[in-house]
Design an enzyme around this catalytic site. Structure first.
Site, PDB file in Angstrom:
ATOM      1  CG  HIS A 143      -2.190   0.615   1.201  1.00  0.00           C
ATOM      2  ND1 HIS A 143      -2.589   1.926  -0.001  1.00  0.00           N
ATOM      3  CD2 HIS A 143      -2.955   0.646   2.114  1.00  0.00           C
ATOM      4  CE1 HIS A 143      -3.787   2.213   0.145  1.00  0.00           C
ATOM      5  NE2 HIS A 143      -4.104   1.960   1.689  1.00  0.00           N
ATOM      6  CB  CYS A 278      -3.862   3.227   7.639  1.00  0.00           C
ATOM      7  SG  CYS A 278      -4.318   1.366   7.651  1.00  0.00           S
ATOM      8  NE  ARG A 306      -3.264   7.255   0.618  1.00  0.00           N
ATOM      9  CZ  ARG A 306      -4.208   6.169   0.370  1.00  0.00           C
ATOM     10  NH1 ARG A 306      -4.943   5.743   1.363  1.00  0.00           N
ATOM     11  NH2 ARG A 306      -5.243   5.370  -0.396  1.00  0.00           N
TER      12      ARG A 306
END
Length: 319
Positions: A143, A278, A306
């Site tokens: 990820h 997360c 992000r």
């Protein structure tokens, strides 16, 4: 074949894929963080940044998403570009078209693809046959975009990355894998505390330790969370049961019961420790509400970042 080996160190990523941060040099990662800070500053000041006007990003989702979908779409629009949503089941892929054919066709229409899917091999194959950049939005192995946001958040809150001790507590999953690679690349010290049997992938661990040795950091695996958090600058956790593992949930609740991040556990960390997750979070399972909603938590800053690291990535590969 899993994309576990590092390519030759890069300083520029124009036209390149992001399958794993193992493929990016420390200098490239740091340059991305610097660009993210610049774009975040412009965003917060209301300054337009139509850097990617005329560019089109395709978004393929084989798994549900909130943060990945919204942050990539909003980011591309803020950069002056456009997005096309491509549900994996609605493409001819869902009817058996080879990934190689789909990759070649999409390369004729759009400028890049972000894909969030189960199998990492699927993303690797897409990248092998595409002539446009492919971005890994999440697979069962890595990820990387999340790890970039994690680094940016730590840098903002701690003022540096080198020498920071981060402790990841939980499943040795895709998030843990990308954190290991990212931390090793920038000289952090990362301890992964996970129950026996849930350790990270051995090849990823070996690769991360190699990078750590090269960059002045350290990667270690522990089975005692209390011992792991001693002197921690950053404590990070993730859900115990990820999407696709629902059948294992009952057993995982038993196996991870001593790995909850709670007020007792964090006493071993530094007084100014930073808590990260997360998201989505399951309060009462991997973390208590007192910790994730407390003064040490920066999980929403982390989620917001992000947007900015992905904008930086898009600019660097497409401009």
């Amino acid at each position: 074949m899993l994309s576990l080996q590092a390519k030759k160190a890069n300083t520029s990523i124009k036209g390149q894929d992001l399958l794993t941060l193992a493929d990016y040099s420390p200098a490239t990662i740091k340059a991305l963080l610097k660009k993210a800070k610049e774009l975040k500053k412009a965003y917060l000041s209301g300054e337009p940044t139509p850097i990617l006007q005329g560019k089109i990003l395709g978004l393929i989702f084989d798994k549900p998403s909130t943060r990945t979908r919204v942050s990539f779409e909003a980011g591309m629009l803020q950069l002056g570009g456009q997005v096309i949503h491509l549900n994996g089941q609605e493409l001819q892929l869902g009817r058996g078209e080879p990934i190689s054919d789909t990759a070649k066709v999409l390369s004729s229409y759009i400028d890049a693809v972000m894909i969030r899917t189960l199998s990492h091999e699927r993303v690797v194959e897409l990248a092998e046959h595409a002539t446009i950049p492919i971005i890994n939005g999440l697979t069962d192995l890595y990820h990387p975009c999340q790890a970039l946001a994690d680094l940016l958040t730590i840098q903002e809150e701690k003022g540096k990355l080198e020498g920071i001790k981060m402790v990841y507590i939980g499943d040795g999953n895709n998030v843990a894998h990308s954190l290991m690679i990212a931390a090793a690349k920038v000289g952090m010290n990362l301890v992964v505390a996970t129950p026996i049997g849930y350790e990270p992938n051995e090849k990823v661990t070996e690769l991360a330790k190699k990078f750590a040795l090269e960059n002045g950091g350290e990667i270690s695996i522990e089975s005692d969370p209390t011992q792991a958090v001693a002197g921690a600058d950053v404590i990070y956790t993730d859900v115990w049961t990820s999407m696709g593992q629902e059948a294992e949930n009952a057993q995982r609740l038993i196996d991870f019961k001593d790995f909850q991040v709670n007020e007792k556990l964090v006493l071993g960390a530094k007084d100014d420790y930073l808590f990260l997750h997360c998201l989505p979070a399951h309060r009462g399972e991997e973390v208590t509400g007192e910790v994730i909603d407390g003064n040490h938590s920066s999980v929403f800053q982390q989620a917001g970042n992000r947007l900015h690291v992905q904008k930086a990535l898009l600019v660097e590969i497409l401009q």
